[in-house]
Design a protein around this motif. Structure first.
Motif, PDB file in Angstrom:
ATOM      1  N   UNK A   8      39.982  72.079  92.136  1.00 42.79           N
ATOM      2  CA  UNK A   8      41.658  70.779  92.695  1.00 42.79           C
ATOM      3  C   UNK A   8      42.582  71.888  93.646  1.00 42.79           C
ATOM      4  N   UNK A   9      42.358  71.338  94.177  1.00 44.15           N
ATOM      5  CA  UNK A   9      43.227  71.664  95.150  1.00 44.15           C
ATOM      6  C   UNK A   9      44.893  70.950  95.292  1.00 44.15           C
ATOM      7  N   UNK A  10      45.987  72.373  94.588  1.00 53.75           N
ATOM      8  CA  UNK A  10      46.893  71.866  94.740  1.00 53.75           C
ATOM      9  C   UNK A  10      47.052  72.297  93.479  1.00 53.75           C
ATOM     10  N   UNK A  11      48.198  72.378  92.652  1.00 52.29           N
ATOM     11  CA  UNK A  11      49.337  71.423  92.391  1.00 52.29           C
ATOM     12  C   UNK A  11      50.434  72.667  93.898  1.00 52.29           C
ATOM     13  N   UNK A  12      51.363  71.364  94.137  1.00 53.40           N
ATOM     14  CA  UNK A  12      52.594  72.210  94.892  1.00 53.40           C
ATOM     15  C   UNK A  12      53.763  73.065  94.377  1.00 53.40           C
ATOM     16  N   UNK A  13      54.146  73.043  92.858  1.00 54.24           N
ATOM     17  CA  UNK A  13      55.186  73.272  92.739  1.00 54.24           C
ATOM     18  C   UNK A  13      54.777  74.218  91.784  1.00 54.24           C
TER      19      UNK A  13
END
Length: 469
Positions: free
Chosen positions: A160-165
């Motif tokens: 999994x790449x991400x998430x952002x926050x």
């Protein structure tokens, strides 16, 4: 020659025609025995206009409501395989890209699309048809991120790449850990790292340590600092205090300010010791007047204060319009940038700040600029617009995936593979994941000039060679 175009997150990269791919492959992936390089190899074009990395001010991770126990079911019969790729279903490396494409905030949606474009550009350039990128929308919330991670794992995600926050990462972590799927996230909040979560970001503590190191080794031992009154300011302030103390130096003055001009003035006036220095000037003029020293009085005619501040450098961890408002206040209150060195963080890595006179000759840490400039030029050529500063993180994340996917199944995204001590080389210089999930980067020291920043201390080329002193 057609360049890659933006695709909606619901449209998956399912392979590109080899003749078109070859035209935009700009560099070969190096082996991992030292640093796995995945930047472009062409000569840098004229300096592109790039946006500074925003201070990602994230709230503290919030508890996520409990969900039914047990990881998402992973049944190969349900793994996602696009039409036309069925023959390669067994060799596909499925990579989920979790981003808030459907955030209620327009600027977050725009940022997400730019990160997605950069990820596609990496796939396009490194030409591995077995990498299947599966974008998933998180909505920018913990619940949305967890649902996206569960769906990705059911569909066979190997990584999994991400998430952002930070709150999204907190929600995704237990889901991914339960299925032994590692996460390469973009949050700068190091509290969410570890247990299979690796943060590919620009960590503020790396900036602080690098700039303090460089300043101390060049004779600066007394510091002042101005911190914004937000989560970023608190985090950077804590790291700065520790970094200065560990290097045997000391902080003479420190103050904070809320995000409005009037309160900025008050904080700068205090840190400049302006009232006392102005009072000293008034007293000195009175002495000279009493003594009839006309020449001495004439020498003080254009002075607002007398005496210098008691620190050699002032640390300003701010960027953008806020820094443009803050920095000129220091010379206004008689903190002379010719006598006091102004120091910043990676937020200064912004061409719009170059023409601010008060920042002239200031120092700040940043990734080495050459490879990033090449990435920006290629992004502009492909998509017709300038990417936000952090878009390169998605490019490097996918490029890292391509590098590790060459390993045998079961050895690709292991902890040992991701935390190789030699690290990797991306478009933002060398980096490596530490066992606790944090990122260590090799940063350059830049000096600000109106004609453009100058590298005054190069970034290390490997983690075995320290920066020059």
């Amino acid at each position: 020659m057609a360049a890659p175009t933006h695709k909606s997150p619901s449209t998956f990269m399912s392979g590109l025609k080899s003749g078109v791919r070859a035209a935009l492959v700009f560099g070969a992936l190096l082996g991992l025995s030292a640093c796995a390089g995945f930047g472009g190899g062409e000569a840098p074009p004229p300096r592109p206009v790039v946006q500074a990395p925003p201070p990602v001010i994230e709230p503290a991770p919030q508890p996520v409501p409990a969900r039914p126990a047990g990881p998402p079911a992973r049944d190969e019969a349900n793994f996602f395989t696009p039409k036309g790729m069925e023959a390669r279903a067994g060799s596909l490396v499925r990579v989920a890209l979790l981003l808030p494409f459907n955030s209620p905030r327009a600027e977050v949606r725009t940022l997400s699309n730019s990160l997605y474009n950069a990820a596609q550009l990496a796939l396009f350039e490194f030409n591995n048809p077995d990498i299947l990128l599966m974008p998933k929308a998180t909505g920018g919330s913990a619940a949305g991120a967890r649902a996206a991670a569960e769906e990705a794992i059911r569909e066979g995600a190997d990584l999994i790449i991400g998430p952002l926050f930070a709150e999204e990462v907190t929600a995704v972590a237990p889901v991914a850990q339960g299925s032994s799927v590692p996460v390469v996230a973009f949050s700068t909040d190091q509290r969410v790292a570890g247990n299979g979560v690796y943060l590919l970001s620009f960590p503020p503590d790396e900036d602080v340590s690098r700039i303090v190191d460089y300043a101390v080794t060049h004779g600066f031992t007394s510091f002042a600092a101005l911190f914004p009154q937000n989560d970023y300011g608190e985090r950077v302030g804590s790291v700065f205090r520790q970094a200065v103390a560990e290097r045997g130096s000391h902080i003479v003055a420190v103050d904070t300010y809320p995000a409005n001009g009037a309160s900025m003035n008050a904080a700068v006036e205090r840190i400049a010791n302006y009232a006392a220095r102005k009072g000293a000037l008034v007293a000195r003029r009175a002495e000279l007047k009493k003594a009839g020293d006309v020449q001495g009085l004439k020498a003080l005619e254009k002075r607002d204060t007398i005496g210098d501040v008691t620190y050699q450098a002032v640390f300003l961890p701010e960027g953008g319009q806020q820094l443009k408002a803050l920095a000129p206040l220091l010379p206004y209150y008689d903190v002379d940038p010719r006598k006091v060195k102004f120091l910043g963080t990676g937020l200064w890595d912004d061409p719009s700040l170059e023409r601010e006179p008060s920042l002239e000759a200031g120092w700040y840490p940043a990734p080495p600029p050459e490879a990033h400039a090449q990435f920006v030029a290629r992004y502009i050529r492909a998509y017709g617009g300038t990417p936000p500063r952090i878009a390169s993180l998605a490019y490097d994340a996918v490029s890292l995936t391509v590098a590790l996917s060459s390993r045998l199944e079961g050895q690709r995204f292991t902890s040992a593979a991701l935390t190789t001590p030699d690290g990797f080389a991306g478009v933002d210089g060398i980096f490596r994941f530490l066992p606790d999930g944090r990122t260590e980067r090799g940063l350059a020291i830049m000096e600000m000039h109106s004609s453009g920043p100058v590298v005054i201390d190069p970034a290390p080329a490997s983690f075995n060679v320290p920066p020059s002193l």
